[in-house]
Design an enzyme around this catalytic site. Structure first.
Site, short mmCIF file in Angstrom:
data_model
loop_
_atom_site.label_atom_id
_atom_site.label_comp_id
_atom_site.label_asym_id
_atom_site.label_seq_id
_atom_site.Cartn_x
_atom_site.Cartn_y
_atom_site.Cartn_z
N GLU A 114 4.27 3.71 4.15
CA GLU A 114 3.50 3.98 2.93
C GLU A 114 2.24 4.76 3.28
O GLU A 114 1.62 4.53 4.33
CB GLU A 114 3.15 2.66 2.25
CG GLU A 114 2.65 2.78 0.84
CD GLU A 114 2.68 1.42 0.12
OE1 GLU A 114 3.76 0.79 0.10
OE2 GLU A 114 1.63 0.99 -0.37
N ASP A 116 -1.25 5.66 1.05
CA ASP A 116 -1.83 5.24 -0.22
C ASP A 116 -3.14 5.93 -0.58
O ASP A 116 -4.03 6.10 0.28
CB ASP A 116 -2.16 3.74 -0.18
CG ASP A 116 -0.93 2.87 -0.05
OD1 ASP A 116 0.14 3.30 -0.50
OD2 ASP A 116 -1.05 1.76 0.48
N GLU A 118 -5.53 4.46 -3.50
CA GLU A 118 -5.63 3.35 -4.45
C GLU A 118 -7.07 3.20 -4.92
O GLU A 118 -8.00 3.18 -4.10
CB GLU A 118 -5.19 2.05 -3.79
CG GLU A 118 -3.74 2.03 -3.34
CD GLU A 118 -3.37 0.77 -2.58
OE1 GLU A 118 -2.37 0.14 -2.95
OE2 GLU A 118 -4.10 0.44 -1.62
N THR A 132 -7.93 4.44 1.01
CA THR A 132 -6.82 5.16 1.64
C THR A 132 -6.19 4.22 2.67
O THR A 132 -6.89 3.44 3.30
CB THR A 132 -7.30 6.44 2.32
OG1 THR A 132 -8.21 6.11 3.39
CG2 THR A 132 -8.04 7.35 1.33
N ASN A 133 -4.87 4.33 2.80
CA ASN A 133 -4.20 3.39 3.70
C ASN A 133 -2.91 4.00 4.22
O ASN A 133 -2.31 4.87 3.57
CB ASN A 133 -3.90 2.08 2.97
CG ASN A 133 -3.72 0.90 3.89
OD1 ASN A 133 -3.74 1.04 5.11
ND2 ASN A 133 -3.52 -0.28 3.31
N ASP A 141 4.50 -5.27 5.29
CA ASP A 141 5.39 -6.33 4.82
C ASP A 141 5.16 -7.60 5.64
O ASP A 141 5.22 -7.58 6.86
CB ASP A 141 6.85 -5.91 4.99
CG ASP A 141 7.17 -4.62 4.25
OD1 ASP A 141 7.12 -4.63 3.02
OD2 ASP A 141 7.44 -3.61 4.91
N GLY A 146 -2.69 -3.15 7.84
CA GLY A 146 -3.12 -1.96 7.12
C GLY A 146 -4.04 -1.11 7.97
O GLY A 146 -4.60 -1.57 8.97
N GLU A 148 -6.82 0.75 6.58
CA GLU A 148 -7.63 1.10 5.43
C GLU A 148 -8.91 1.84 5.82
O GLU A 148 -9.58 1.47 6.78
CB GLU A 148 -8.02 -0.16 4.65
CG GLU A 148 -6.86 -1.03 4.18
CD GLU A 148 -6.49 -2.12 5.18
OE1 GLU A 148 -6.90 -2.02 6.37
OE2 GLU A 148 -5.78 -3.06 4.78
N TRP A 210 -6.55 -9.72 -4.20
CA TRP A 210 -7.27 -9.05 -3.11
C TRP A 210 -8.09 -7.83 -3.51
O TRP A 210 -8.96 -7.40 -2.75
CB TRP A 210 -6.27 -8.61 -2.03
CG TRP A 210 -5.26 -7.59 -2.50
CD1 TRP A 210 -4.05 -7.84 -3.05
CD2 TRP A 210 -5.40 -6.16 -2.45
NE1 TRP A 210 -3.42 -6.66 -3.36
CE2 TRP A 210 -4.21 -5.62 -2.99
CE3 TRP A 210 -6.39 -5.28 -1.99
CZ2 TRP A 210 -4.00 -4.23 -3.10
CZ3 TRP A 210 -6.18 -3.91 -2.10
CH2 TRP A 210 -5.00 -3.40 -2.66
N ARG A 287 -10.67 -7.56 12.93
CA ARG A 287 -9.29 -7.13 13.04
C ARG A 287 -8.78 -7.25 14.48
O ARG A 287 -9.53 -7.09 15.44
CB ARG A 287 -9.16 -5.66 12.59
CG ARG A 287 -9.53 -5.41 11.13
CD ARG A 287 -8.49 -5.97 10.19
NE ARG A 287 -7.22 -5.27 10.35
CZ ARG A 287 -6.86 -4.21 9.63
NH1 ARG A 287 -7.67 -3.71 8.70
NH2 ARG A 287 -5.69 -3.64 9.83
#
Length: 295
Positions: A114, A116, A118, A132-133, A141, A146, A148, A210, A287
């Site tokens: 994906e 993105d 968003e 943005t991702n 999944d 991510g 991001e 989220w 992270r």
């Protein structure tokens, strides 16, 4: 006194520069792509009763009686330039996502890719966050990994239509806002770069768990309907999944003859990141960066 005057003038220059927006990128890839009407490139995916189309715009909306609405490109692509003019709803939109993105989640459920754009909903007098991702082979999944990068834009995206685009080629992904590059995601290796064909989507939906302040502020349906507008003038220039591997249809990321972003484009991108970036996954100490070796 001279030093104080110099600092004041520097502050004044920076403030005016910030208010005026980024420096010119010097190149406008959207102008190299012919526009398509919605019906030429897309179809409704879900929520047809919450989608309307006229000559000027596609409108999709979400209320308490629906799961929102979404649309999907007629073709899937393995590279290309994909853009849309969008206008967001003002006021209370916390918990709501309005998006334009590429994905193959229907073809590879549980193991999808994906890319993105968003818009994360907000509350009155606070800016929208543009997220943005990039997900690769299931990193979105289950165990979410991510990539991001988030921004507060230099303009109010509820006042007028602005152009948001993704350029995806075999070597890099570039996100654009009004033809200004805001993020470049280069291919470092096969494991960290999407390479399987994807469709182009747009949607509005409730992501209260989220979307706004990490889910602390939820959607409030007293403010319904929540509306996203897309100008009926989309940009789709890509190589479809069944075309020759030698296909190159997207515009170059910079002026013909250049390799990668030009110096002028890089200066514009750095201005945006310096003044308007509010989150970068590579700089987040919370992270686990063993999952994001490109950092």
């Amino acid at each position: 006194m001279a030093l104080l005057l110099s600092l004041f003038l520097l502050f004044l220059f920076d403030s005016r520069s910030n208010a005026q927006g980024p420096p010119s990128p010097g190149y406008y890839p959207s102008s190299r792509v012919q526009s398509l009407g919605f019906s030429q490139g897309f179809r409704n995916l879900w929520g047809p009763q919450h989608q309307s189309l006229d000559q000027s715009a596609l409108t999709i909306w979400l209320d308490k009686n629906s799961g929102g609405s979404g649309f999907k490109s007629l073709k899937n692509y393995r590279s290309g330039y994909f853009g849309s003019y969008m206008k967001l709803q003002p006021g209370y939109t916390a918990g709501i996502i309005t998006s334009f993105y590429l994905s193959n989640n229907q073809d590879y459920p549980g193991n999808h890719d994906e890319i993105d754009i968003e818009f994360l909903g907000t509350t009155p007098n606070k800016p929208y966050t543009l997220q943005t991702n990039v997900y690769i082979r299931g990193s979105g999944d289950g165990n979410i990994v991510g990539r991001e990068m988030k921004f507060h834009l230099w303009f109010d995206p509820t006042k007028a239509y602005h152009h948001y685009a993704i350029l995806w080629d075999p070597n890099e992904i570039i996100f654009f806002v009004d033809d200004v590059p805001i993020r470049r995601y280069p291919k470092k290796n096969d494991a960290t770069f999407p390479q399987r064909p994807m469709y182009v989507y747009g949607s509005i939906w409730d992501a209260s768990s989220w979307a706004t302040e990490d889910g602390r502020i939820k959607a409030d349906y007293r403010y319904q309907p929540f509306v996203g507008k897309y100008s009926n003038s989309f940009k789709l220039a890509g190589c479809t999944a069944n075309e020759s591997p030698s296909c190159r249809r997207a515009p170059s990321s910079s002026l013909p003859g250049g390799e990668g972003l030009s110096r002028q484009q890089i200066e514009a991108m750095l201005w945006v990141q310096r003044n308007h970036k509010v989150y970068d996954y590579c700089r987040d100490p919370r992270r686990d960066h063993t999952h994001t070796p490109e950092c």
